[in-house]
Design an enzyme around this catalytic site. Structure first.
Site, PDB file in Angstrom:
ATOM      1  CG  LEU A 199      -2.163  -0.931   1.038  1.00  0.00           C
ATOM      2  CD1 LEU A 199      -2.969  -0.982   2.325  1.00  0.00           C
ATOM      3  CD2 LEU A 199      -3.035  -0.466  -0.129  1.00  0.00           C
ATOM      4  CE1 TYR A 200       5.591   5.440   2.527  1.00  0.00           C
ATOM      5  CE2 TYR A 200       7.123   4.371   1.012  1.00  0.00           C
ATOM      6  CZ  TYR A 200       6.794   5.441   1.824  1.00  0.00           C
ATOM      7  OH  TYR A 200       7.643   6.509   1.923  1.00  0.00           O
ATOM      8  CD  GLU A 201       6.008  -1.837  -3.117  1.00  0.00           C
ATOM      9  OE1 GLU A 201       5.425  -2.277  -4.132  1.00  0.00           O
ATOM     10  OE2 GLU A 201       6.719  -2.540  -2.381  1.00  0.00           O
ATOM     11  CE  LYS A 253       5.245   8.540   0.237  1.00  0.00           C
ATOM     12  NZ  LYS A 253       5.434  10.004   0.406  1.00  0.00           N
TER      13      LYS A 253
END
Length: 420
Positions: free
Chosen positions: A322-324, A327
């Protein structure tokens, strides 16, 4: 028959040899010619930098700065002609003489291309001095600045900053190589810089580095209690989802650094998805849109900037899906917004550094902050600070292909209105 064939073969070999010699000569001319043009720019811009460091040279050069008002209109015809005589003609004459001496000493015909290039500066300066016209003085044409400062070629907005932002920076005249070498492609002196995520590890490291560059720091944070109250910088508390409340403060800001974020690691719940995109993507997007409304006025395009921490996750795995995803979405939106040219927008492509979001980071936030400002002062628009060598290859490829795709298949609001 055999003698005839032998004679023909000899002619062919002779012709090939002659053509090969010609090709070699052309290559040598091209290489030495390009080197001479590069040398001319380095010498010209180095002399300009010296004019701001050596007192007896600055007396002549100051006439150049005194000739222009803030909108680059000339103070008077007399002041303008004096600036051409005591700066442009003098600088160009010295450049012609020096390059001529080098060409005579090295004895490579390609070096005379640099001499001709220098003569073109002398010719233009002479015309401006004797005729009093500014038509060929492209970087000093008066009027509002309609384009953002260019990256490699010096345009009006780029050079305007040398006159009215910081006279001890932006020395380059045509090609900005010298500024990139000297670290004078962006001056932070006296700039008001606001950054989100100011209470985090990188935020605090960036604040310290910015203060060392004599910038005025405005810390935008959702955790004001975590910041020192020593008065060295201003602290403004804000709430996620209420970015509009910062508009009045952002009106007075030159550079906005969007640095806040969240990492839910391995979680993929609906709440984790929502918070990842809300914090990492949509909040940053709202701040960008609000700040872009403050880019107004005849010189705003030259001074206003946005720096966005999209992280290395934009192009490489971060072991946090989810960070990937959030971002990468932010990074793609930044690429899309860059096409409008409203102001300079820099991306911060950062590798793993030790912080609350990543306690296993291998770099220190201080190292990363130093690297960011080192590259920013050299006017890098994509600032990559990482230990992963693949990012230096994969990110530029990703960015160029995405930029080209968006440029072909998307339109600005202005173009859409014209089309309708």
């Amino acid at each position: 028959m055999i003698p005839i064939l032998a004679e023909s073969l000899t002619e062919i070999l002779t012709r090939v040899k002659i053509d090969g010699t010609l090709v070699n000569t052309c290559w040598q001319f091209a290489i030495w010619g390009l080197l001479s043009l590069l040398l001319a720019e380095i010498l010209r811009d180095s002399y300009h930098a010296l004019c701001h460091q050596v007192n007896w040279l600055s007396k002549w050069h100051n006439k150049h700065h005194a000739a222009y008002r803030r909108d680059l209109s000339i103070v008077s015809l007399k002041a303008y002609q004096e600036s051409q005589l005591y700066h442009d003609i003098l600088e160009s004459s010295l450049l012609v003489v020096l390059l001529t001496v080098i060409a005579l000493f090295v004895q490579q015909i390609g070096l005379w291309l640099g001499v001709a290039y220098a003569c073109s500066f002398l010719f233009g300066a002479s015309l401006r001095y004797f005729q009093g016209t500014i038509d060929t003085d492209y970087n000093h044409l008066p009027g509002p600045l309609e384009a953002i400062p260019s990256v490699w070629w010096v345009n009006r907005s780029y050079h305007w900053r040398h006159h009215f932002d910081d006279v001890d920076a932006y020395y380059s005249g045509v090609f900005s190589l010298v500024d990139k070498i000297l670290g004078t492609g962006l001056s932070l002196k006296g700039k008001t810089v606001a950054l989100t995520g100011a209470s985090g590890a990188l935020g605090q490291a960036l604040t310290a580095q910015l203060l060392q560059q004599n910038a005025k720091v405005v810390a935008l944070t959702t955790n004001p209690d975590k910041l020192p109250s020593d008065g060295s910088f201003k602290v403004i508390a804000w709430e996620l989802g209420n970015e509009a409340a910062l508009k009045a403060s952002l009106e007075k800001v030159d550079i906005l650094i969007i640095n806040h974020g969240i990492n839910v690691y391995t979680s993929r719940t609906p709440e984790a998805i929502n918070s990842s995109y809300e914090v990492n993507t949509f909040s940053a997007l709202r701040l960008m849109d609000i700040f872009l409304t403050t880019v107004k006025g005849p010189q705003a395009k030259a001074t206003k900037e946005i720096w966005v921490n999209t992280s290395e996750a934009e192009a490489s795995p971060a072991l946090s899906p989810l960070y990937e995803l959030s971002k990468r979405t932010l990074g793609n939106l930044v690429t899309l917004k860059r096409l409008d040219g409203d102001c300079v927008i820099r991306k911060l492509i950062l590798g793993p550094f030790k912080s609350q979001l990543n306690p296993y980071g291998v770099m220190s936030p201080q190292q990363v902050a130093y690297g960011i400002l080192f590259l920013a002062r050299r006017d890098f628009r994509n600032i990559i600070v990482t230990i992963n060598p693949l990012t230096y290859v994969f990110f530029p490829l990703k960015e160029i292909s995405t930029w080209l795709y968006y440029k072909i298949f998307s339109k600005t609001a202005k173009n859409q209105n014209l089309a309708s």
